[in-house]
Design a protein around this motif. Structure first.
Motif, PDB file in Angstrom:
ATOM      1  N   ASN A   1       0.749  -1.261   0.149  1.00  0.00           N
ATOM      2  CA  ASN A   1      -0.025  -0.171   0.032  1.00  0.00           C
ATOM      3  C   ASN A   1       0.742   1.181   0.037  1.00  0.00           C
ATOM      4  O   ASN A   1       1.786   1.282   0.915  1.00  0.00           O
ATOM      5  N   PRO A   2       0.689   2.204  -0.928  1.00  0.00           N
ATOM      6  CA  PRO A   2       1.619   3.257  -1.332  1.00  0.00           C
ATOM      7  C   PRO A   2       1.500   4.325   0.067  1.00  0.00           C
ATOM      8  O   PRO A   2       2.446   4.780   0.566  1.00  0.00           O
ATOM      9  N   VAL A   3       0.347   4.343   0.975  1.00  0.00           N
ATOM     10  CA  VAL A   3      -0.070   5.229   2.180  1.00  0.00           C
ATOM     11  C   VAL A   3       0.752   4.753   2.999  1.00  0.00           C
ATOM     12  O   VAL A   3       1.678   5.342   3.839  1.00  0.00           O
TER      13      VAL A   3
ATOM     14  N   ASN B   1       8.192   4.774   5.791  1.00  0.00           N
ATOM     15  CA  ASN B   1       9.495   5.481   5.307  1.00  0.00           C
ATOM     16  C   ASN B   1       9.578   6.898   5.957  1.00  0.00           C
ATOM     17  O   ASN B   1      10.827   7.131   6.294  1.00  0.00           O
ATOM     18  N   GLN B   2       8.817   7.767   5.865  1.00  0.00           N
ATOM     19  CA  GLN B   2       8.800   9.018   6.333  1.00  0.00           C
ATOM     20  C   GLN B   2       9.062   9.008   7.989  1.00  0.00           C
ATOM     21  O   GLN B   2       9.852   9.782   8.398  1.00  0.00           O
ATOM     22  N   HIS B   3       8.200   7.846   8.508  1.00  0.00           N
ATOM     23  CA  HIS B   3       8.467   7.704   9.944  1.00  0.00           C
ATOM     24  C   HIS B   3       9.856   7.365  10.468  1.00  0.00           C
ATOM     25  O   HIS B   3      10.737   8.019  11.118  1.00  0.00           O
TER      26      HIS B   3
ATOM     27  N   HIS C   1       3.309   2.512   2.977  1.00  0.00           N
ATOM     28  CA  HIS C   1       4.854   2.579   2.568  1.00  0.00           C
ATOM     29  C   HIS C   1       5.435   3.868   2.870  1.00  0.00           C
ATOM     30  O   HIS C   1       6.550   4.004   3.208  1.00  0.00           O
ATOM     31  N   ASP C   2       4.844   4.823   2.377  1.00  0.00           N
ATOM     32  CA  ASP C   2       5.188   6.224   2.526  1.00  0.00           C
ATOM     33  C   ASP C   2       5.338   6.793   4.067  1.00  0.00           C
ATOM     34  O   ASP C   2       6.265   7.326   4.445  1.00  0.00           O
ATOM     35  N   PHE C   3       4.157   6.333   4.732  1.00  0.00           N
ATOM     36  CA  PHE C   3       4.057   6.263   6.320  1.00  0.00           C
ATOM     37  C   PHE C   3       5.328   5.942   7.006  1.00  0.00           C
ATOM     38  O   PHE C   3       5.989   6.600   7.641  1.00  0.00           O
TER      39      PHE C   3
END
Length: 146
Positions: free
Chosen positions: A131-133, A139-141, A135-137
């Motif tokens: 899920n890209p959301v 990675n950002q965290h 994945h982004d969360f």
């Protein structure tokens, strides 16, 4: 102890556990005769868990049960939660602490913008979610902690 005995006495659902057994589950046997208001923050949180268990729930909903606690108290809360889950009670835990979620979760419900974005096994969520959301969360965290 009186705090839990009150729940055991007045609960609609009969519990077969004693106050002493519940206090043992959360590691508060030594504080059994101490007033609740004299307990530390972590001890009070564990007392809350024991009191909740006194009603023989099928499900526990917990919102940040170890927020603002020191690492030792957090560890004791987590140990209690694992013991509660092993007893067959479903535990729903809201947390913003990703390491804690990894330690305690078997399944993750991930919300973003008020919507359910992902529902999957914890291992899949943390290791292989596509899920890209998510994945982004993640990675950002992880980047924000470096």
């Amino acid at each position: 102890k009186e705090n839990i005995e009150f729940v055991l006495k007045h609960c609609r659902r009969h519990s077969d556990q004693s106050a002493d057994a519940l206090l043992r589950t959360v590691g508060l046997s030594a504080q059994a005769d101490q007033s609740a208001r004299l307990l530390s923050g972590g001890e009070q949180q564990r007392l809350v868990l024991a009191r909740a268990m006194a009603s023989s729930p099928e499900v526990l909903f917990l919102d940040e049960p170890s927020a603002s606690l020191d690492p030792k108290s957090t560890q004791l809360i987590e140990s209690s939660l694992l013991e509660i889950a092993r007893s067959g009670i479903k535990v729903f835990l809201v947390t913003h602490d990703l390491p804690q979620a990894k330690r305690l979760s078997s399944h993750v419900l991930f919300l973003a913008g008020g919507l359910l974005v992902e529902s999957c096994a914890a291992a899949e969520f943390f290791e292989s979610s596509e899920n890209p959301v998510v994945h982004d969360f993640l990675n950002q965290h992880l980047l924000s902690r470096q």
